[in-house]
Design a protein around this motif. Structure first.
Motif, PDB file in Angstrom:
ATOM      1  N   VAL A 294       0.834  -1.204   0.000  1.00  0.00           N
ATOM      2  CA  VAL A 294       0.000   0.000   0.000  1.00  0.00           C
ATOM      3  C   VAL A 294       0.865   1.248   0.000  1.00  0.00           C
ATOM      4  CG1 VAL A 294      -1.611   1.365   1.387  1.00  0.00           C
ATOM      5  CG2 VAL A 294      -2.032  -1.076   1.025  1.00  0.00           C
ATOM      6  N   ARG A 295       1.916   1.229   0.795  1.00  0.00           N
ATOM      7  CA  ARG A 295       2.788   2.403   0.855  1.00  0.00           C
ATOM      8  C   ARG A 295       3.489   2.625  -0.478  1.00  0.00           C
ATOM      9  NH1 ARG A 295       4.542   5.789   4.779  1.00  0.00           N
ATOM     10  NH2 ARG A 295       6.722   6.445   4.822  1.00  0.00           N
ATOM     11  N   ALA A 296       3.872   1.541  -1.147  1.00  0.00           N
ATOM     12  CA  ALA A 296       4.517   1.670  -2.455  1.00  0.00           C
ATOM     13  C   ALA A 296       3.548   2.200  -3.503  1.00  0.00           C
ATOM     14  CB  ALA A 296       5.082   0.319  -2.889  1.00  0.00           C
ATOM     15  N   VAL A 297       2.283   1.766  -3.420  1.00  0.00           N
ATOM     16  CA  VAL A 297       1.288   2.209  -4.400  1.00  0.00           C
ATOM     17  C   VAL A 297       1.162   3.729  -4.395  1.00  0.00           C
ATOM     18  CG1 VAL A 297      -1.207   2.264  -4.856  1.00  0.00           C
ATOM     19  CG2 VAL A 297      -0.039   0.073  -4.507  1.00  0.00           C
ATOM     20  N   GLY A 298       1.261   4.338  -3.226  1.00  0.00           N
ATOM     21  CA  GLY A 298       1.118   5.786  -3.114  1.00  0.00           C
ATOM     22  C   GLY A 298       2.283   6.577  -3.671  1.00  0.00           C
ATOM     23  N   GLY A 299       3.428   5.916  -3.910  1.00  0.00           N
ATOM     24  CA  GLY A 299       4.582   6.608  -4.491  1.00  0.00           C
ATOM     25  C   GLY A 299       5.435   7.307  -3.459  1.00  0.00           C
ATOM     26  N   THR A 300       6.534   7.870  -3.929  1.00  0.00           N
ATOM     27  CA  THR A 300       7.466   8.576  -3.065  1.00  0.00           C
ATOM     28  C   THR A 300       7.035  10.028  -2.878  1.00  0.00           C
ATOM     29  OG1 THR A 300       8.867   9.250  -4.912  1.00  0.00           O
ATOM     30  CG2 THR A 300       9.367   7.140  -3.879  1.00  0.00           C
ATOM     31  N   GLY A 301       7.713  10.707  -1.974  1.00  0.00           N
ATOM     32  CA  GLY A 301       7.394  12.104  -1.697  1.00  0.00           C
ATOM     33  C   GLY A 301       8.347  13.085  -2.344  1.00  0.00           C
ATOM     34  N   PHE A 302       9.024  12.650  -3.430  1.00  0.00           N
ATOM     35  CA  PHE A 302      10.015  13.541  -4.050  1.00  0.00           C
ATOM     36  C   PHE A 302      10.059  13.348  -5.558  1.00  0.00           C
ATOM     37  CE2 PHE A 302      12.250   9.638  -2.819  1.00  0.00           C
ATOM     38  CZ  PHE A 302      12.925   9.289  -3.986  1.00  0.00           C
ATOM     39  N   ASN A 303      10.564  14.393  -6.225  1.00  0.00           N
ATOM     40  CA  ASN A 303      10.882  14.351  -7.650  1.00  0.00           C
ATOM     41  C   ASN A 303      12.391  14.415  -7.803  1.00  0.00           C
ATOM     42  OD1 ASN A 303       8.162  14.432  -8.205  1.00  0.00           O
ATOM     43  ND2 ASN A 303       8.187  16.437  -9.185  1.00  0.00           N
ATOM     44  N   LEU A 304      12.946  13.481  -8.559  1.00  0.00           N
ATOM     45  CA  LEU A 304      14.382  13.457  -8.828  1.00  0.00           C
ATOM     46  C   LEU A 304      14.610  13.801 -10.294  1.00  0.00           C
ATOM     47  CD1 LEU A 304      17.337  12.687  -8.062  1.00  0.00           C
ATOM     48  CD2 LEU A 304      16.740  10.318  -8.689  1.00  0.00           C
ATOM     49  N   ASN A 305      15.370  14.851 -10.545  1.00  0.00           N
ATOM     50  CA  ASN A 305      15.667  15.295 -11.907  1.00  0.00           C
ATOM     51  C   ASN A 305      17.073  14.846 -12.278  1.00  0.00           C
ATOM     52  OD1 ASN A 305      14.387  16.538 -14.032  1.00  0.00           O
ATOM     53  ND2 ASN A 305      15.121  18.592 -13.572  1.00  0.00           N
ATOM     54  N   LEU A 306      17.202  14.037 -13.334  1.00  0.00           N
ATOM     55  CA  LEU A 306      18.503  13.571 -13.798  1.00  0.00           C
ATOM     56  C   LEU A 306      18.825  14.251 -15.125  1.00  0.00           C
ATOM     57  CD1 LEU A 306      18.144   9.752 -12.978  1.00  0.00           C
ATOM     58  CD2 LEU A 306      19.243  11.543 -11.606  1.00  0.00           C
ATOM     59  N   PHE A 307      19.790  15.114 -15.107  1.00  0.00           N
ATOM     60  CA  PHE A 307      20.191  15.878 -16.283  1.00  0.00           C
ATOM     61  C   PHE A 307      20.750  14.931 -17.341  1.00  0.00           C
ATOM     62  CE2 PHE A 307      23.071  18.469 -18.806  1.00  0.00           C
ATOM     63  CZ  PHE A 307      22.390  19.664 -18.945  1.00  0.00           C
ATOM     64  N   PRO A 308      20.360  15.057 -18.622  1.00  0.00           N
ATOM     65  CA  PRO A 308      19.529  16.128 -19.156  1.00  0.00           C
ATOM     66  C   PRO A 308      18.092  15.743 -19.486  1.00  0.00           C
ATOM     67  CG  PRO A 308      20.742  15.109 -20.943  1.00  0.00           C
ATOM     68  CD  PRO A 308      21.103  14.340 -19.680  1.00  0.00           C
ATOM     69  N   ASN A 309      17.658  14.457 -19.306  1.00  0.00           N
ATOM     70  CA  ASN A 309      16.407  14.116 -19.998  1.00  0.00           C
ATOM     71  C   ASN A 309      15.414  13.246 -19.251  1.00  0.00           C
ATOM     72  OD1 ASN A 309      17.970  11.651 -20.278  1.00  0.00           O
ATOM     73  ND2 ASN A 309      16.642  11.079 -21.992  1.00  0.00           N
TER      74      ASN A 309
END
Length: 426
Positions: A294-309
């Motif tokens: 259930v906890r995994a279904v809800g997703g994480t609490g962050f956005n990770l941006n990996l340069f460049p795409n």
């Protein structure tokens, strides 16, 4: 570059277009800059091309892109992954047009040259027509350097580049946390949808770590939620932060309680997941597994941006592809549990559709914002894009020595543009 005037600004180097707290508007609309980006950035760094689950077994493939270059990601019979330019060595026709599938050979439809999945030229029809000394070993599909980290497959034209793990650096910690959405089953892609918007690729690059826009642009999404879930998505009010991870990468933590999905498993299950928890229990999953799923279904609490795409964004992958100076293709990739319960993956897809799906609340609103930035960038001469927002991050949250700001800071954008500046001025 020679001294030139771009939108009223006299510049002698591309580095002049990026300052510590702003970037020049020509970064969005100058075609010469775009062409240089394809060469200096996308041909000189690691570019995400696929997830390992896209090529799960031998002889599977997926077509992808490295900047403006079409490629085929393949897994050969020995299990090795290859990234090959999608171009016949004879007369340049593409050898694969399918998005993904299974094949032991790629055959050019023009003159029938055939290639193995590792790129070797297998057969040339009517080979006697070539002069003596023609050797098929001299004409394989062009192969890029390939490395993988925790299921993420990257490729590069630059053979002497630093190892992928070194390039990812501090971002590896966050990739590992993101992949806990497999809930012990592993992560796999569940499907994707693509769309284009009339705007520069860097407009979207900025968006992934931009929490400032969230309560404004995504008000309709917030209004669609129950009170409990709306409180979860109060992204500006939970003590989050944005952190520069080096090499243009950044992370925006919006919900600190959901950084590590293995934490707080004893917490009450949110009401919105009560039916899912009940269904999982009825299928025979123990209480600990139900809570982890259930906890995994809800997703994480962050956005990770990996340069460049590519971005690992809460519960999906967002991939950008530069098409032209004023057109960008976006792919939203839904992810789920590889071998996990059907009910769990079904719930993840419903959540994905609610926000990031083609008829969701998030995608259309974001895309309109990006389009309007490109349109507005046509107004005025010698104007700058402000990237100066942000106060200090909450004490003790970021890694020592990393630049960080509060969750609404433009730290991630500054990080990306400093990497842009470094590569464009090299």
């Amino acid at each position: 570059m020679e001294t030139t005037t771009i939108d009223g600004a006299v510049v002698s180097d591309y580095a002049d277009l990026v300052r510590d707290d702003r970037g020049h508007t020509s970064l969005y609309k100058d075609a010469k800059i775009f062409d240089e980006e394809m060469q200096r950035i996308f041909r000189n760094t690691w570019v995400w091309v696929a997830h390992a689950s896209d090529v799960p077994t031998k002889n599977t493939f997926k077509t992808s892109w490295v900047g403006d270059q079409p490629v085929i990601v393949t897994r050969d019979k020995a299990g090795q992954v290859h990234v090959l330019l999608n171009r016949c060595r004879h007369r340049a026709a593409s050898v694969c047009e399918k998005k993904k599938g299974k094949a032991s050979v790629f055959v050019c439809p023009y003159h029938g040259w055939s290639y193995d999945v590792d790129g070797k030229l297998r057969k040339v029809p009517h080979a006697k027509g070539y002069e003596e000394g023609f050797d098929t070993a001299d004409y394989p599909l062009v192969s890029l350097r390939v490395e993988e980290y925790n299921g993420l497959i990257f490729a590069t034209f630059k053979q002497d580049i630093e190892p992928l793990e070194e390039f990812l650096g501090a971002a590896r910690k966050w990739i590992d946390l993101f992949m806990k959405q497999g809930a012990g089953f592993g992560v796999k892609t569940l499907g994707e949808h693509k769309f284009r918007f009339p705007g520069n690729w860097k407009i979207q690059l900025e968006n992934t770590t931009d929490a400032y826009h969230f309560p404004i642009v995504h008000k309709t999404f917030l209004d669609s939620l129950d009170e409990e879930t709306e409180n979860v998505f109060d992204v500006l009010g939970q003590g989050g932060w944005v952190e520069d991870l080096g090499n243009g990468h950044s992370v925006m933590v919006m919900i600190p309680d959901l950084i590590d999905l293995d934490d707080n498993l004893d917490a009450p299950i949110p009401d919105r997941f009560a039916d899912l928890a009940r269904e999982l229990a009825e299928e025979g999953h123990c209480d600990a597994d139900v809570r982890r799923i259930v906890r995994a279904v809800g997703g994480t609490g962050f956005n990770l941006n990996l340069f460049p795409n590519v971005a690992c964004s809460m519960a999906f992958f967002r991939v950008l592809r530069p098409v032209s100076v004023d057109e960008t293709e976006i792919t939203h990739v839904a992810i789920g549990m590889d071998g996990g319960p059907v009910a769990g993956n079904r719930a993840r897809l419903r959540l994905h559709e609610h926000f990031q799906g083609p008829m969701g609340f998030g995608t259309p609103d974001d895309a309109e914002g990006w389009e309007r930035v490109q349109r507005g960038a046509q107004a005025g001469d010698d104007l700058w894009i402000l990237l100066n927002r942000g106060v200090d991050a909450p004490e003790g949250v970021a890694e020592p020595g990393h630049n960080a700001g509060d969750v609404s800071a433009e730290t991630g954008m500054r990080a990306a543009y400093q990497m842009w500046k470094r590569m464009m001025a090299a």
